[in-house]
Write an enzyme that holds these catalytic residues in place. Sequence first.
Site, short mmCIF file in Angstrom:
data_model
loop_
_atom_site.label_atom_id
_atom_site.label_comp_id
_atom_site.label_asym_id
_atom_site.label_seq_id
_atom_site.Cartn_x
_atom_site.Cartn_y
_atom_site.Cartn_z
N ASP A 98 -34.69 121.15 10.61
CA ASP A 98 -35.12 120.79 9.26
C ASP A 98 -33.86 120.65 8.40
O ASP A 98 -33.01 121.54 8.41
CB ASP A 98 -35.99 121.94 8.72
N ASP A 199 -36.38 117.29 4.47
CA ASP A 199 -37.18 117.90 3.42
C ASP A 199 -37.16 117.03 2.15
O ASP A 199 -36.10 116.56 1.75
CB ASP A 199 -36.56 119.27 3.13
N GLU A 248 -40.08 113.91 4.81
CA GLU A 248 -41.19 114.43 4.01
C GLU A 248 -41.18 113.69 2.68
O GLU A 248 -40.20 113.76 1.95
CB GLU A 248 -41.03 115.94 3.78
N HIS A 322 -46.50 124.44 7.16
CA HIS A 322 -46.23 125.73 6.52
C HIS A 322 -46.52 125.72 5.02
O HIS A 322 -46.34 126.73 4.36
CB HIS A 322 -44.78 126.11 6.78
N ASP A 323 -46.89 124.57 4.46
CA ASP A 323 -47.21 124.49 3.03
C ASP A 323 -48.70 124.28 2.79
O ASP A 323 -49.12 124.16 1.63
CB ASP A 323 -46.48 123.29 2.39
C1 GLC Z 1 -40.78 121.09 1.11
C2 GLC Z 1 -41.00 122.25 2.06
C3 GLC Z 1 -41.43 123.45 1.26
C4 GLC Z 1 -40.31 123.78 0.29
C5 GLC Z 1 -39.94 122.59 -0.57
C6 GLC Z 1 -38.64 122.81 -1.27
O1 GLC Z 1 -41.93 120.69 0.48
O2 GLC Z 1 -41.91 121.89 3.04
O3 GLC Z 1 -41.74 124.54 2.06
O4 GLC Z 1 -40.73 124.83 -0.54
O5 GLC Z 1 -39.78 121.42 0.20
O6 GLC Z 1 -37.58 122.79 -0.37
#
Ligand code: GLC
Length: 545
Positions: A98, A199, A248, A322-323
């Site tokens: 990641d 990310d 993402e 995980h979110d």
């Molecule tokens: C992404 C991650 C999340 C994190 C955010 C800030 O959305 O998946 O877990 O809190 O980025 O890095």
Amino acid sequence: MSQHDWRKSVVYQIYPKSFNDTTGNGQGDLQGIIEKLDYLAFLGVDYIWLTPVYESPMNDNGYDISNYFKINEQFGTKEDLETLIDESHKRNLKVMLDIVINHTSTEHEWFKSAYENKESPYRDYYFFRKSKDGQPPTNWESKFGGNAWQYDPVTDEYYLHLFDVTQADLNWDNTEVRRALYDIINYWIDFGVDGFRFDVINLVSKDEFKDSNKIGKEFYTDGPRVHEYLHEMNRHTFGDKEMMTVGEMSSTTIEDCIKYSNPERQELSSVFNFHHLKVDYVNGEKWTKGQLDFQKLKHILMEWQLGIHQGGGWNAIFWCNHDQPRVVSRFGSDATEALREQSAKMLATVLHMLQGTPYIYQGEEIGMTNPHFNSIDQYRDVESTNAFAEMKRKGYDAATILEILDQKSRDNSRTPMQWSNETNGDFTSGTPWIDVPDNVASINVEAAINDKQSVLYTYRRLIQLRHEYDIITYGSIEPLYIGHEQLFIYNRHYNEETWTVIANFSQKRVCLPEDLTVEGEIMVSNGELIDGKISGFGSIVIKRV
Ligand code: GLC
């Protein structure tokens, strides 16, 4: 198409902190992942994606990186990661890291030098701006609550943090920053990893710093130079290597996602978007208690399937990460054991038959549920605790807030992996950093392996089908009976072949549309199909002959 085409792959996401603890400190580690590689090979996935394992104060569980070249001691050492990669490769598993480069932790050396010091060579690595009439530079809101600017009293300026106050946004308009970030990526490529998950990568190009009449998203989402930067990153790092990448994308559009993932543009391999998961928000608000809007879910998924296919892009497809809360509790049902099993299998099937790269989040393959915590003390996540405080401030009563957290908190998916029915699911010999759900006695990997009818075997079958039949990877999609109130039905077409996927999203037995035949070979199914009726949460995939 070749057997090795990355598009035929399935990815398994690991949240190391909650996967498997070998030291007894209550938190998972890299050795713990190594111990479980045989299990992942048995499941049949192609890639594993590790959420961040770098040095970090862990305010956002590793998404706040203080040193990109070091491994967080809590997880182990670089040697452990090397072993993990080697042992994965021996089992034909590839490893994705990641990469969090929209922001760094405020503990990062760059930020420590930049803060309180206008003369620092790193000051321009971040966004420091003057206050506006004693107020922050803009009214943008942080995604974790509150204003997105934090005051630096010594220099009388504010720095931007779209996430937590300890996650300062990097200034990608500065060439030196970009160069430093590419060095980081290249370091990990040389280390031997096989791919990356980027990310919130569509937030890296900020537009003007102006007040918003909403929360500010329009000034930094899919920003003005984002495609230029991602193309540049591709060319300077992974572009000519055999690497799978996924970005993402927060609040993005189909149009931008085609650009991000169409190979001709040389940006990324694939994209995550979240529109299909906002279908239980009330008026677009996350911190509400909502119900699944099934029509909306189908429409959004189909719109993205068709749009990305036509534009030559590539979707990452997923229900969980995980979110996100656990999908079986969210769009299925965990009210009884039978409903849980059926709905978990149905949800797996309807997702894995779509076009794109499927992601399985640890525990999803055994139908793990939300933990149904009943006290705020059980929550650990910074976003959830901030939301709790904010809802309290707004006057919500404690019971209502807990119901909302039970539905929406990110901790729903962060509870420890349930390996067996031993104490704490055999996740740790110590005290787990977050509580293990009560249902661990019946929902665990050991039990799932021993029961050929379990959710796990449905996932295994779906992965095998994807590897075996090209139609799942390359076939076009045709939505059918899109307005049906309980059923999700679509066809896949490839060359002369057609497959039909039928899924019942309700607990009840439902009549199939009269003119829908079910002739053909059944490739995977759960529940029953009797007298033209499909059982509650049943699903079936038919290969037409
Ligand atoms: C992404 C991650 C999340 C994190 C955010 C800030 O959305 O998946 O877990 O809190 O980025 O890095």
